[in-house]
Design a protein around this motif. Structure first.
Motif, PDB file in Angstrom:
ATOM      1  N   SER A  32      30.379  44.676  35.172  1.00 48.31           N
ATOM      2  CA  SER A  32      29.849  43.511  35.882  1.00 48.31           C
ATOM      3  C   SER A  32      28.594  42.994  35.195  1.00 48.31           C
ATOM      4  N   GLU A  53      34.726  40.857  38.307  1.00 42.66           N
ATOM      5  CA  GLU A  53      33.299  40.552  38.516  1.00 42.66           C
ATOM      6  C   GLU A  53      33.044  39.094  38.860  1.00 42.66           C
ATOM      7  N   ALA A  70      23.977  38.458  37.118  1.00 38.17           N
ATOM      8  CA  ALA A  70      24.101  37.061  37.514  1.00 38.17           C
ATOM      9  C   ALA A  70      23.181  36.218  36.646  1.00 38.17           C
ATOM     10  N   ALA A 103      28.627  25.558  36.543  1.00 36.76           N
ATOM     11  CA  ALA A 103      29.445  26.518  37.298  1.00 36.76           C
ATOM     12  C   ALA A 103      28.778  27.886  37.324  1.00 36.76           C
ATOM     13  N   VAL A 119      21.086  44.752  36.703  1.00 38.88           N
ATOM     14  CA  VAL A 119      22.102  44.907  37.737  1.00 38.88           C
ATOM     15  C   VAL A 119      22.940  46.117  37.365  1.00 38.88           C
ATOM     16  N   LEU A 155      27.504  35.216  46.367  1.00 34.63           N
ATOM     17  CA  LEU A 155      27.490  36.045  45.161  1.00 34.63           C
ATOM     18  C   LEU A 155      26.935  37.426  45.481  1.00 34.63           C
ATOM     19  N   SER A 156      27.744  38.461  45.276  1.00 36.21           N
ATOM     20  CA  SER A 156      27.248  39.817  45.527  1.00 36.21           C
ATOM     21  C   SER A 156      26.399  40.278  44.350  1.00 36.21           C
ATOM     22  N   GLU A 157      25.735  41.423  44.521  1.00 39.40           N
ATOM     23  CA  GLU A 157      24.810  41.912  43.490  1.00 39.40           C
ATOM     24  C   GLU A 157      25.499  42.207  42.154  1.00 39.40           C
ATOM     25  N   SER A 158      26.754  42.599  42.206  1.00 42.27           N
ATOM     26  CA  SER A 158      27.415  42.993  40.962  1.00 42.27           C
ATOM     27  C   SER A 158      28.412  41.942  40.456  1.00 42.27           C
ATOM     28  N   SER A 159      28.178  40.702  40.873  1.00 42.95           N
ATOM     29  CA  SER A 159      29.096  39.628  40.452  1.00 42.95           C
ATOM     30  C   SER A 159      28.359  38.532  39.694  1.00 42.95           C
ATOM     31  N   ILE A 160      29.127  37.728  39.029  1.00 44.31           N
ATOM     32  CA  ILE A 160      28.610  36.488  38.451  1.00 44.31           C
ATOM     33  C   ILE A 160      29.560  35.365  38.831  1.00 44.31           C
ATOM     34  N   TYR A 161      29.033  34.149  38.765  1.00 46.84           N
ATOM     35  CA  TYR A 161      29.910  33.014  39.033  1.00 46.84           C
ATOM     36  C   TYR A 161      30.870  32.801  37.881  1.00 46.84           C
TER      37      TYR A 161
END
Lengths: 305, 305
Positions: free
Chosen positions: A4, B87, A7, A64, A17, B95-101
């Motif tokens: 992951s 992810e 962000a 985006a 992260v 958006l969660s902590e371990s994600s990206i857009y």
């Protein structure tokens, strides 16, 4: 598990992260994976995309990645495109001995699209002031701006110039460029109007050097991020070019990279009616008024995009 | 009266076209008007536009001036664009902590449009081989080609690579470029598929240097008239650039004309996840494998259009 990434539209800083799944395995992250830190690319409150920026593929991606599902954009302007001239016949119809096929409204419409506008083609206007007035009124009522092609010279039957003199508001007429000499700009019933010359090359060039920058600026684009039709470059000419007395001279040239230089050459007949010269070449010279260019000279030029 | 130009799509030669109205006045033509001769620009049987030519504004005009009301064109290809990755979160959602857009499918869709194709965006695929298979099948049935983004590295969960290994036909995997290392090309149920890397800069660059030329060529464009995303130029670097071991290195650079040269400089962080670097710059270095560039060196580069 999937790595992951942090962000990019980071709402915090300084802390990496830690992807939960990877930590669950109890392994050192740096041992196995390339880690991206939160805020590595863009930090909180960074303005990454400014108003007036053209939405290129990369800036669409950037919007985006910052989480914007929607962004406010400038509406595409509707641009009326009106061909004027007794000598014109629509492509596909029978061509009489003293006529030519009308081509400018098709080329100008493509240019309007390339600049991010929506072209609205109107029917051809033959020699009728009443029909021209009616069409201009309709265009002014339904479009954001008007382009005409033809009828801007000094003759009695140059109807666009005449109707603009008598009933419109002319801001300027004639620009010291060749080809493209007699363009006209003003307003008709409150809408901006460009009267472009009828020669195909002239109308194409006047669009490129006058209308395109105007469209960019009226769509709110800022300098440097404007949509445009050419890059300005320096080109070493392999042939001599004749300039024009008192006018900036834009001859059609072919630009190519060779060695460490951009080289320029010419191929076809340069008549301002010969739109083939715009297909066979990819650039325009920018010869200052009253100056020729010798073989081997380095000149300013526009490299068409 | 209006001056009638000679037909550029001339069906005869050598004879000037004499506009009837002017002759009726009994005046010498050359006294008052610029006369265009029949066949001056294009002569009978000249092939002015060849098959495989991209229809630019000028070539649209040229087709019209030759009298073509309709011309045969290549259908715009429908290109499936599929984002893959656990992810990823669609822009606008939480958006969660371990994600990206997710941003690549938007940027890639814009690139497909810029190259003359019609992008078909599919829903994001999280870590499910079944869902990926189903989506690829649907894309192969409804589109002319498939682009995926993400999941092409060597990990167990790099699903696009895995499904292509197990059930597809891989022609190549990995190209010696940085960024953009692990792209994959092959076919899925008979349709061409590009597996692009998930890093935003990588996918953008792989599209520019691999997918764009492929699209041009599969649309039948001939060399020299292909739609493309960049011009190859020589650029004098104002700063040093680090190359990559064993790989062609494409760092983001800003190209500008100054004096008689094109100068290159770099501005932002160059991480392959940082799509902002593609917005802030307008070019890519082409540093050969294992070679750095010193300040003042002249290098090959792509000037993005």
């Amino acid at each position: 598990m999937v790595l992951s990434y942090a962000a990019q539209s980071a709402r915090g800083l300084d802390k990496p992260v830690v992807p939960q799944k990877i930590v669950d395995e109890g392994k050192t992250l740096a041992e196995k994976f390339l880690i991206r830190w939160k805020g590595e690319n863009l930090t909180h409150n960074t303005v990454a995309l400014r108003a007036g920026t053209v939405l290129t593929p990369a800036s669409v991606s950037l919007a985006a990645t910052m989480g914007h599902a929607n962004i406010r954009v400038v509406r595409k302007p509707n641009i009326a495109v009106i061909g004027v001239g007794d000598e014109l016949t629509p492509p596909g119809e029978h061509l009489s001995e003293s006529s030519i096929y009308e081509s400018n409204t098709f080329g100008l419409s493509s240019l309007v699209e390339k600049m991010g506008g929506t072209p609205m083609r109107f029917d051809l206007i033959k020699d009728s002031m009443d029909l021209l007035r009616e069409t201009l009124d309709e265009a002014a009522a339904s479009c954001d701006a008007i382009l005409t092609s033809g009828g801007v010279s000094m003759g009695e039957w140059d109807m666009v110039r005449r109707i603009m003199e008598e009933e419109g508001d002319i801001r300027f007429w004639k620009v010291m460029i060749r080809p493209g000499g007699p363009p006209l700009f003003g307003s008709w019933r409150g809408k901006p109007i460009f009267g472009l010359p009828g020669n195909p090359v002239s109308s194409h060039i006047v669009f490129t050097v006058l209308v395109a920058p105007w469209m960019s600026s009226s769509m709110g684009s800022e300098e440097g991020t404007r949509p445009r039709l050419a890059n300005r470059v320096r080109v070493e000419m392999e042939e001599s070019l004749k300039g024009a007395p008192g006018k900036l001279c834009m001859r059609r040239i072919s630009i190519r990279q060779e060695g460490d230089k951009l080289l320029g050459s010419t191929r076809t007949h340069q008549g301002s009616g010969n739109i083939h010269s715009m297909v066979a070449h990819n650039g325009l010279s920018l010869l200052p008024p009253d100056s020729d260019c010798q073989e081997g000279d380095t000149i300013d030029a526009l490299w068409l995009l």
